[in-house]
Design a protein around this motif. Sequence first.
Motif, short mmCIF file in Angstrom:
data_model
loop_
_atom_site.label_atom_id
_atom_site.label_comp_id
_atom_site.label_asym_id
_atom_site.label_seq_id
_atom_site.Cartn_x
_atom_site.Cartn_y
_atom_site.Cartn_z
N PRO A 158 -4.44 -4.94 -13.54
CA PRO A 158 -5.26 -3.91 -12.90
C PRO A 158 -5.44 -4.14 -11.40
CG PRO A 158 -6.61 -5.28 -14.35
CD PRO A 158 -5.19 -5.61 -14.63
N LEU A 159 -5.41 -5.40 -10.94
CA LEU A 159 -5.52 -5.67 -9.51
C LEU A 159 -4.32 -5.09 -8.77
CD1 LEU A 159 -6.77 -7.06 -7.03
CD2 LEU A 159 -5.52 -9.13 -7.68
N VAL A 160 -3.12 -5.40 -9.25
CA VAL A 160 -1.91 -4.88 -8.61
C VAL A 160 -1.87 -3.36 -8.72
CG1 VAL A 160 0.61 -4.86 -8.68
CG2 VAL A 160 -0.63 -7.00 -9.02
N ALA A 161 -2.20 -2.83 -9.92
CA ALA A 161 -2.19 -1.38 -10.11
C ALA A 161 -3.22 -0.70 -9.22
CB ALA A 161 -2.44 -1.05 -11.58
N GLY A 162 -4.39 -1.35 -9.07
CA GLY A 162 -5.42 -0.77 -8.20
C GLY A 162 -4.99 -0.72 -6.76
N ILE A 163 -4.32 -1.79 -6.29
CA ILE A 163 -3.87 -1.82 -4.89
C ILE A 163 -2.78 -0.78 -4.65
CG2 ILE A 163 -2.67 -3.23 -3.17
CD1 ILE A 163 -4.13 -5.66 -4.37
N THR A 164 -1.77 -0.75 -5.52
CA THR A 164 -0.71 0.26 -5.35
C THR A 164 -1.26 1.66 -5.57
OG1 THR A 164 -0.06 -0.08 -7.67
CG2 THR A 164 1.16 -1.29 -5.98
N GLY A 165 -2.30 1.76 -6.41
CA GLY A 165 -2.94 3.06 -6.63
C GLY A 165 -3.75 3.54 -5.46
N MET A 166 -3.91 2.71 -4.43
CA MET A 166 -4.54 3.15 -3.18
C MET A 166 -3.52 3.29 -2.06
SD MET A 166 -8.18 1.05 -3.17
CE MET A 166 -7.50 -0.49 -3.77
N LEU A 167 -2.53 2.39 -2.04
CA LEU A 167 -1.53 2.43 -0.97
C LEU A 167 -0.63 3.66 -1.07
CD1 LEU A 167 -0.41 -1.33 -0.84
CD2 LEU A 167 -1.93 -0.11 0.74
N VAL A 168 -0.18 3.99 -2.28
CA VAL A 168 0.73 5.14 -2.44
C VAL A 168 0.03 6.44 -2.08
CG1 VAL A 168 2.13 6.45 -4.08
CG2 VAL A 168 2.18 3.94 -4.12
N PRO A 169 -1.19 6.73 -2.57
CA PRO A 169 -1.87 7.96 -2.14
C PRO A 169 -2.09 8.03 -0.63
CG PRO A 169 -2.96 7.04 -4.05
CD PRO A 169 -1.97 6.02 -3.61
N ALA A 170 -2.49 6.90 -0.01
CA ALA A 170 -2.71 6.90 1.44
C ALA A 170 -1.41 7.19 2.18
CB ALA A 170 -3.30 5.56 1.88
N ALA A 171 -0.29 6.61 1.68
CA ALA A 171 1.00 6.85 2.33
C ALA A 171 1.41 8.31 2.21
CB ALA A 171 2.06 5.95 1.70
N ILE A 172 1.20 8.92 1.05
CA ILE A 172 1.53 10.34 0.88
C ILE A 172 0.68 11.20 1.80
CG2 ILE A 172 1.38 12.28 -0.75
CD1 ILE A 172 2.20 10.33 -2.96
N PHE A 173 -0.61 10.90 1.86
CA PHE A 173 -1.49 11.68 2.74
C PHE A 173 -1.06 11.58 4.19
CE2 PHE A 173 -5.07 12.12 5.58
CZ PHE A 173 -5.67 13.29 5.16
N LEU A 174 -0.79 10.36 4.66
CA LEU A 174 -0.43 10.17 6.07
C LEU A 174 0.95 10.71 6.38
CD1 LEU A 174 -1.93 6.61 6.66
CD2 LEU A 174 -2.76 8.79 7.59
N ALA A 175 1.81 10.82 5.37
CA ALA A 175 3.12 11.44 5.59
C ALA A 175 2.97 12.92 5.92
CB ALA A 175 4.00 11.26 4.36
N LEU A 176 1.95 13.56 5.34
CA LEU A 176 1.70 14.98 5.61
C LEU A 176 0.75 15.18 6.78
CD1 LEU A 176 1.31 16.31 1.95
CD2 LEU A 176 3.25 16.63 3.46
N ASN A 177 -0.05 14.17 7.09
CA ASN A 177 -1.03 14.27 8.18
C ASN A 177 -0.94 13.01 9.06
OD1 ASN A 177 -2.90 16.74 7.23
ND2 ASN A 177 -2.44 15.45 5.44
N PRO A 178 0.18 12.85 9.77
CA PRO A 178 0.40 11.59 10.49
C PRO A 178 -0.47 11.41 11.74
CG PRO A 178 2.16 13.14 10.95
CD PRO A 178 1.31 13.78 9.91
#
Length: 625
Positions: free
Chosen positions: A113-133
């Motif tokens: 859950p630690l690894v999943a929690g971290i990737t579960g925050m990094l991937v959404p942030a990356a997608i958001f910033l890709a659309l709103n850089p």
Amino acid sequence: MSEQSSCDGSQAFEAQHSRSLRDFMRTESMSAGMLVVAALVALVWANSPWSQSYVDLWHTELSIRFGSGGLTMDLHHWINDGLMVVFFFVIGLEVRKEFAIGELTDRSRVVVPLVAGITGMLVPAAIFLALNPSGPEAAGWGAVIGTDTAFLLGVMALVGPAVSTQLRIFLLTLTVIDDIVAVSVIGIVYSDGLSLGALAVAALCLVVLVVLDRAGVWQAAPYVLVVLVLWIATLESGVHASIAGMVSGLLVPALDPRRADVEAAATQFRAFRQSPMPGVQRAARRSLTRAISVNERLQEALHTPTSSVVVPVFALANAGVDLRDGVLADAFGSALMWGIVLGLVVGKALGIFLGAFASVRLGWGRLPQGVGMGHTLAGGALSGIGFTVSLLIISLAFESSRLQDEARVGVLVSAVLASLAGWLAFRFAARFLGQRDAALPTLLTPPVDPARDHVVGPVDAPLTLVEYLDYECPFCARVSGVGDELRAYFGDRLRYVTRHLPLTVHPHAELAAVAAEAAGKQDRFWEMHATLFAHQDELELEDLVGYAAELDLDVEQFLRDLEDEDLSRHIQHDVASAEESGVRGTPTFFVGETRHVGPHDARTLIAALEAAGRDAARASGRPIG
């Protein structure tokens, strides 16, 4: 919790014995329903002819004065900077409890859950910033990293498996990580200009909380008073007050009830029964209170009002988006709105699934027993419900009301789409992967073998009761007489079987189990079994040798058998069977081959055994009697 309660090797809160998890889930599910209602009321109100009254209400100023000083904020800030601090304080309390005596004490269970929690925050942030850089919209990246635990659990109760205890524990562990990071982001990234003097006062309050913990202060009032001062100092410092709630909750101690405190409370209670006087009553109440940690007492007091009042009121104050005058059309044409939707709905599911899959495949950890990768994908999809934390971050990230409205539309759309995606993922996992219930196994594995198991009663008796026990577990000792009551009631219709589950939290339990087996080699297993429970506080090697002498055993043979690897393997076989059968604590009972869930007093077990007998009779076509 049942009257008997249970011991647990990892101190995880397991539904098989404890009502606390079921109560927690029920409260969270109720909170999710109230949250949805509050959000709908806010939306209807904000888009009604009375929409201005909605805006005016939250801009109403409220002051609390202390002589010439005091606090003055509008109602919206009192909710976001005041009530929500209580919400995050409760989260902090829960996190501290989990790390101290709960699921997170076993660090091996934390990795996935630690690894999943971290990737579960990094991937959404990356997608958001890709659309709103860049630009002011980029400040909203924090809105896609959090998960609304109450909303998630409430929706899962509707669309998830009928039994999903293990998946819920996994997701709760994951959201702990989400909450810590999200609150840190709020407190650090979305704070105003800082006041060093107020920060110094806040830091001093944290030191005082640590001192109270180390000093073993068990009264709740000192902690509450310090947290109140910490909140005011944090407000004045420019750091968002939510971090004060989380950090202070993390510093409130959580401890298992000590046997000495429990016994003292029982003594005081008996004294009150004999002499119901006011002074004796106060002493009894004081001793009962002291037996439960201040962390758990504060959780008990705050969890329900936080879930049923604070969270719905927050939704009412923050979900009211006026969708008229082209706001909805603008939102659907906005990269900000789609960044939030794709970040939460796609990013959360993808990030959590990939993190869990990678950590399991690389051998870093394993999923909880009963949880499959299909469940992980579905749970990740539901984690895209960011509601409470997302709305709070949006109110801090954007000054423009237009950007706030577009972002809030994204959060509301995400909640709907994430719920639908979770429902579809659960259906897929059930139909194509065979992953239906996400719960611990309930069948006894392997079945009773009279050649190796210890059995009282006829080996071919129609009714079977199996107990997994630990000789140092006080709750096992407390129910040790239940077997006698059941045998007296059922006679030759019942066989009673014991298996060992020495818990790591009990340092003498494994040696005591070996001692019972060593006595068994001289046909004195049941006599040693009773003696060990009668002397739970005296299980050192010299004590065991003394018991062997009292039972007229060959002491030299007994000592040699304590070193016998076959006896150790016998106990490890029992431990492995417990793991495979879904046993996580002691005492755990199996009625026939099915794990018993609920209280384990004699009356309840008699009813369960009689029901099992009736079911067996129907299945075989025999008369029921």
